[in-house]
Design an enzyme around this catalytic site. Structure first.
Site, PDB file in Angstrom:
ATOM      1  N   TYR A  53     -20.906  -0.534  -6.005  1.00 39.69           N
ATOM      2  CA  TYR A  53     -21.494   0.185  -4.824  1.00 39.69           C
ATOM      3  C   TYR A  53     -21.526  -0.582  -3.631  1.00 39.69           C
ATOM      4  O   TYR A  53     -22.007  -1.770  -3.605  1.00 39.69           O
ATOM      5  CB  TYR A  53     -22.917   0.856  -5.036  1.00 39.69           C
ATOM      6  N   GLU A  55     -22.317   0.579   0.023  1.00 42.20           N
ATOM      7  CA  GLU A  55     -22.366   1.394   1.204  1.00 42.20           C
ATOM      8  C   GLU A  55     -22.735   0.397   2.407  1.00 42.20           C
ATOM      9  O   GLU A  55     -23.677  -0.508   2.100  1.00 42.20           O
ATOM     10  CB  GLU A  55     -23.623   2.540   0.815  1.00 42.20           C
ATOM     11  N   THR A 224      -2.903   7.019   7.511  1.00 44.31           N
ATOM     12  CA  THR A 224      -2.978   7.170   5.910  1.00 44.31           C
ATOM     13  C   THR A 224      -2.381   5.874   5.483  1.00 44.31           C
ATOM     14  O   THR A 224      -1.521   4.940   6.612  1.00 44.31           O
ATOM     15  CB  THR A 224      -2.308   8.142   5.367  1.00 44.31           C
ATOM     16  N   LYS A 227       1.868   6.525   3.112  1.00 44.67           N
ATOM     17  CA  LYS A 227       2.952   7.196   3.455  1.00 44.67           C
ATOM     18  C   LYS A 227       4.048   6.160   3.519  1.00 44.67           C
ATOM     19  O   LYS A 227       4.293   5.113   2.878  1.00 44.67           O
ATOM     20  CB  LYS A 227       2.829   7.991   4.294  1.00 44.67           C
ATOM     21  N   ARG A 233      -3.406   5.099  -2.019  1.00 45.19           N
ATOM     22  CA  ARG A 233      -3.614   6.542  -1.309  1.00 45.19           C
ATOM     23  C   ARG A 233      -4.936   6.184  -0.430  1.00 45.19           C
ATOM     24  O   ARG A 233      -5.974   5.838  -1.293  1.00 45.19           O
ATOM     25  CB  ARG A 233      -3.982   7.405  -2.364  1.00 45.19           C
TER      26      ARG A 233
HETATM   27  C1  PLP Z   1      -0.990  13.011   5.589  1.00 45.80           C
HETATM   28  C2  PLP Z   1      -1.394  13.387   6.867  1.00 45.80           C
HETATM   29  C3  PLP Z   1      -2.934  13.486   7.100  1.00 45.80           C
HETATM   30  C4  PLP Z   1      -3.812  13.576   5.705  1.00 45.80           C
HETATM   31  O1  PLP Z   1      -3.955  12.471   4.979  1.00 45.80           O
HETATM   32  P1  PLP Z   1      -4.612  12.579   3.402  1.00 45.80           P
HETATM   33  O2  PLP Z   1      -4.608  11.367   2.944  1.00 45.80           O
HETATM   34  O3  PLP Z   1      -3.768  13.709   2.650  1.00 45.80           O
HETATM   35  O4  PLP Z   1      -6.061  13.293   3.621  1.00 45.80           O
HETATM   36  C5  PLP Z   1      -3.437  13.475   8.216  1.00 45.80           C
HETATM   37  N1  PLP Z   1      -2.794  13.410   9.263  1.00 45.80           N
HETATM   38  C6  PLP Z   1      -1.386  13.644   9.199  1.00 45.80           C
HETATM   39  C7  PLP Z   1      -0.622  13.525  10.471  1.00 45.80           C
HETATM   40  C8  PLP Z   1      -0.999  13.596   8.087  1.00 45.80           C
HETATM   41  O5  PLP Z   1       0.448  13.561   7.937  1.00 45.80           O
END
Ligand code: PLP
Length: 412
Positions: A53, A55, A224, A227, A233
């Site tokens: 933890y 925080e 994020t 991607k 993630r």
């Molecule tokens: C994928 C995405 C998000 C959200 O991401 P998560 O990790 O799925 O919550 C936010 N903004 C844009 C422009 C995205 O493409």
């Protein structure tokens, strides 16, 4: 490896993880928001850091025993600031949506006005969709794209002047063209709004100079990490020192509890990987592959929104052919290609059916796909769109896809 450890304890879950590994290995992944992390990143996510933890933030924690955790989180912060040329970073957001939520909490009061891109034109749920907290608690005005598929900055400016939003969001989940952050900032300054650049999709291209950076223009940058950035993630918020304290409070205690320090360690590794010359080469190949895929589709008589792409993604526009995104995405799965149905601008179909399929090249490029491979992928997609009732062509297409998967092995 780890799978054996899991199997000893829980064979049922271990089998399913193995099945998912095989699915990923034997599928051409064209979902534009997905990628494959390095084994080091996955390993970090499966460490003892999950037990702690923490925080608060480095050196200002609520619990004891955070000396090591602090060092890890500080490394992640320093690396991501360097990567994007920003002064301050909070690496705790559990996801991109959580990062945006914290910016909303910091920058806005309930019912304040937000100007953002319409979901059906390429925006994101967390930018003000009526089914998301952002649309429920704030008054949202949206901009879209013009008939050619490009953001109409004059329209954005007109909407800003008319509506006087407190926050303008530049960034999208499905926009294949360069975003002009400088112009967005000029518009924001004209009406006294904050500018949030959400680079969730294009982060890797921004980090490597293949897309102009919002640094110096946006008050807040969210992303994020999973991607094009190819990390675990998760999410990140960056800003100037002026907003650092407020943003940190908005993350914790504002919208989250304890941070996921195992994921933060994995993020730190991803940021290191993204600074390496090989990652820049990777991102350049992602864009090359994307352009070749778009051109192959066009050469096979298909339409893509805006007639091409500048980044890692595009949307196949099926309106002329009279097919739906839902059908084609399902048919693609039969030939070992995963992609998602997506609305096209002014889509006559509902969001559950759609007239488009979004295609991205970040994941296949990680596997080693090059231009020649993308030409085959484009051909398979054209086969499916035009000849899905021909069993022979479909079987041949599935075979071609599997051969590409074997040519470029994943997690061997
Ligand atoms: C994928 C995405 C998000 C959200 O991401 P998560 O990790 O799925 O919550 C936010 N903004 C844009 C422009 C995205 O493409």
């Amino acid at each position: 490896m780890e799978l054996d450890v899991i199997r000893r304890e829980d064979p049922e879950v271990a089998d399913l993880i193995e099945q998912e590994l095989h699915r990923q290995q034997n599928t051409i992944e064209l979902i534009a928001s997905e990628n494959f992390t390095s084994e080091a990143i996955m390993a970090a996510a499966g460490t003892v850091l999950t037990n702690k933890y923490a925080e608060g933030k480095p050196e200002k924690r609520y619990y004891n025993g955070c000396e090591v955790i602090d060092k890890i989180e500080k490394i992640a912060q320093e690396r991501v600031c360097k990567l994007f040329g920003m002064a301050h970073a909070n690496v705790q957001p559990h996801s991109g949506a959580q990062a945006n939520m914290a910016v909303f909490l910091y920058a806005l009061k309930p019912r304040d006005k937000v100007l953002s891109m319409d979901l059906s034109n390429g925006g994101h749920l967390s930018h003000g969709s009526p089914v998301n907290f952002s649309g429920l608690y704030f008054d949202v005005v949206s901009y879209g794209v013009d008939e050619n598929g490009y953001i109409d900055y004059d329209e954005v400016e007109k909407l800003a002047v008319e509506n006087k939003p407190k926050l303008i969001i530049a960034g999208a989940s499905n926009y294949p063209r360069i975003i002009d952050f400088k112009r967005f900032r000029e518009i924001a300054d004209k009406v006294g709004a904050y500018l949030l650049a959400d680079i969730a999709h294009i982060a890797g291209l921004v980090a490597t100079g293949l897309h102009p950076s919002p640094a110096g223009y946006a008050h807040f940058v969210t992303t994020t990490t999973h991607k094009t950035l190819r990390g675990p993630r998760g999410g990140v918020i960056m800003c100037d020192e002026e907003h650092a304290l407020g943003i940190d409070k908005a993350v914790f205690p504002g919208t989250q509890g304890g941070p996921l320090e195992h994921i933060i360690a994995a993020k730190a590794i991803a940021f290191k990987e993204a600074m390496a010359p090989e990652y820049k080469e990777y991102c350049a190949q992602v864009v090359k592959n994307s352009k070749v895929l778009a051109q192959t589709l066009i050469d096979n008589g298909l339409d893509v929104v805006s007639g091409g792409t500048d980044n890692h993604l595009m949307t196949l526009d099926l309106r002329k052919i009279g097919r739906t995104g839902k059908d084609i995405a399902n048919l693609l799965e039969e030939v070992h290609i995963t992609a998602n149905k997506n609305t096209v601008p002014n889509d006559p179909q509902s969001p559950f059916v759609t007239s488009g399929v979004r295609l991205g090249t970040a994941a296949t490029t990680t596997r080693g796909f090059k231009e020649d491979d993308m030409k085959i992928v484009g051909k398979i997609i054209a086969n499916v769109v035009k000849h899905s009732d021909d069993a022979e062509i479909m079987a041949k297409s599935a075979q071609m896809a599997l051969e590409l998967c074997q040519k470029h092995p994943l997690y061997k």
